[in-house]
Design a protein around this motif. Structure first.
Motif, short mmCIF file in Angstrom:
data_model
loop_
_atom_site.label_atom_id
_atom_site.label_comp_id
_atom_site.label_asym_id
_atom_site.label_seq_id
_atom_site.Cartn_x
_atom_site.Cartn_y
_atom_site.Cartn_z
N SER A 117 0.74 -1.21 -0.11
CA SER A 117 0.06 0.06 0.12
C SER A 117 0.83 1.15 -0.24
O SER A 117 2.02 1.36 0.64
N ASN A 118 0.54 2.36 -0.77
CA ASN A 118 1.31 3.63 -0.73
C ASN A 118 0.28 4.25 -1.49
O ASN A 118 -0.94 4.51 -1.76
N PHE A 119 0.94 5.65 -1.39
CA PHE A 119 -0.06 7.04 -1.96
C PHE A 119 0.67 7.84 -2.62
O PHE A 119 1.92 7.90 -2.45
N VAL A 120 0.21 8.77 -3.42
CA VAL A 120 0.90 9.89 -4.21
C VAL A 120 -0.05 11.28 -4.25
O VAL A 120 -1.21 10.99 -4.16
N SER A 121 0.60 12.24 -3.66
CA SER A 121 -0.17 13.33 -3.47
C SER A 121 0.30 14.57 -4.59
O SER A 121 1.43 14.55 -4.53
N ALA A 122 -0.61 15.33 -4.69
CA ALA A 122 -0.24 16.64 -5.45
C ALA A 122 -1.15 17.64 -5.29
O ALA A 122 -2.42 17.57 -4.91
N PRO A 123 -1.03 18.94 -5.51
CA PRO A 123 -1.96 19.80 -5.41
C PRO A 123 -3.26 19.67 -6.50
O PRO A 123 -2.79 19.32 -7.65
N LEU A 124 -4.35 19.48 -6.12
CA LEU A 124 -5.49 19.50 -6.86
C LEU A 124 -5.58 20.58 -8.14
O LEU A 124 -5.39 21.80 -7.65
N THR A 125 -5.67 20.04 -9.13
CA THR A 125 -5.80 21.06 -10.55
C THR A 125 -6.95 22.19 -10.25
O THR A 125 -7.92 21.81 -9.93
N PRO A 126 -6.45 23.37 -10.39
CA PRO A 126 -7.49 24.45 -10.25
C PRO A 126 -8.53 24.56 -11.60
O PRO A 126 -8.50 25.67 -12.48
N CYS A 127 -9.23 23.54 -11.78
CA CYS A 127 -10.10 23.70 -12.96
C CYS A 127 -11.30 24.58 -12.77
O CYS A 127 -12.08 24.33 -11.87
N THR A 128 -11.63 25.42 -13.99
CA THR A 128 -12.64 26.43 -13.79
C THR A 128 -13.16 26.63 -15.34
O THR A 128 -12.63 25.88 -16.08
N LEU A 129 -14.39 26.91 -15.33
CA LEU A 129 -14.70 26.90 -16.73
C LEU A 129 -14.13 28.06 -17.36
O LEU A 129 -13.96 28.09 -18.75
N GLU A 130 -13.29 29.06 -16.83
CA GLU A 130 -12.28 29.88 -17.43
C GLU A 130 -10.93 29.23 -17.86
O GLU A 130 -10.17 29.85 -18.41
N ASN A 131 -10.67 28.21 -17.10
CA ASN A 131 -9.51 27.56 -17.26
C ASN A 131 -9.58 26.16 -17.35
O ASN A 131 -9.51 25.16 -16.47
N THR A 132 -9.84 25.70 -18.58
CA THR A 132 -10.05 24.20 -19.01
C THR A 132 -9.00 23.51 -19.77
O THR A 132 -9.24 22.53 -20.11
N THR A 133 -8.01 24.14 -19.77
CA THR A 133 -6.77 23.68 -20.34
C THR A 133 -5.54 23.13 -19.54
O THR A 133 -4.58 22.89 -19.97
N TYR A 134 -5.70 23.52 -18.39
CA TYR A 134 -4.51 23.39 -17.42
C TYR A 134 -4.22 22.08 -17.20
O TYR A 134 -5.04 21.18 -16.93
N VAL A 135 -3.01 21.59 -17.24
CA VAL A 135 -2.65 20.32 -17.05
C VAL A 135 -1.52 20.27 -15.75
O VAL A 135 -0.50 21.20 -15.95
#
Length: 266
Positions: free
Chosen positions: A127-145
């Protein structure tokens, strides 16, 4: 379709257990996030909402991938949003991939994806895990990766599509279907040497968000430059749907993945 890559969304999470030591080799995770939009509801009540597409790829090294079970689930700091998926390693590719869609992702949150693996034939649990900042997806920002945790040992160097109409009629009768021929150029990344891949297997698989789980695509081998070009045919494609492509290339005992998003053009 590759049965080992089939995933089921919405199952209850497995009971928590303490993590074990790495079982003889890395169970390497790769985590991608991709902003998109999707429709919610139908008819006059349809609304468009932003979503964060989360993709987890897990590699099996040190134990054979057969007779394995994986549970993956995500949590978000300060939120009750969660999701669970189950699957198993593909016995040829030696990896497994899971997808989650997080609607209206809360800003400033941390995404944690936990994966639990059972190798039933040898009685090993990991068992293990990986963490990262959640992507700030909005209707004005739909291409952020945000692909900061995805390795670059294998890359998708390019994707092209060719639209065709094929006559599948019999006996003088005509019946036409549309096809999308998707061609993927796969290459070694900047962190690796071409010789690691020469003559080694490479595959492409794909899924269409909201329509089907994984479908097995073409397979081939890398050339002496660590490159390969593979094509798969999508029957009756949905124009504008999100197409996710996974390229898996082997180098030595490792299976190294690359992930690519595009839109169906046909």
């Amino acid at each position: 379709m590759t049965a080992a890559l089939v995933f089921l969304i919405g199952l209850s999470a497995a009971g928590a257990s303490p993590a074990s030591a790495d079982p003889g080799g890395p169970v390497a995770p790769n985590l991608d996030q991709h902003c998109a939009v999707q429709n919610s509801g139908s008819g006059p009540t349809t609304i468009v909402i932003p979503v964060d597409r989360v993709t987890l790829n897990v590699e099996s090294v040190g134990y054979a991938p057969a007779n394995s079970t994986i549970t993956a689930f995500y949590t978000i700091s300060g939120s009750t949003k969660t999701g669970t998926a189950t699957g198993a390693f593909d016995t040829a590719r030696k990896n497994a991939t899971f997808n989650f869609s997080v609607s209206n992702p809360p800003p400033g949150a941390t995404l944690t994806v936990t994966y639990q693996v059972w190798w039933h034939d040898v009685g090993v649990y990991y068992s293990n895990f990986v963490s990262a900042p959640l992507t700030p997806c909005t209707l004005e920002n739909t291409t952020y990766v945000d692909a900061s945790t995805w390795n670059d040992y294998v890359t998708v160097a390019g994707v092209s599509q060719r639209c065709e109409t094929v006559d599948i009629g019999v006996g003088g009768r005509h019946a036409y279907i549309r096809e999308d021929i998707v061609t993927v150029d796969v290459a070694h990344g900047s962190s690796s040497w071409p010789s690691w891949y020469s003559g080694r297997p490479v595959w492409i698989d794909y899924w269409i968000v909201g329509q089907k789980p994984y479908a097995s695509g073409a397979s081939d081998v890398f050339d002496s430059d660590g490159k390969a070009t593979l094509s798969s045919v999508i029957i009756t494609p949905t124009t504008g749907a999100e197409l996710d492509i996974l390229a898996s290339g082997q180098a030595g005992s490792r299976t190294l993945p690359a992930h690519f998003w595009t839109t169906i053009a046909c």
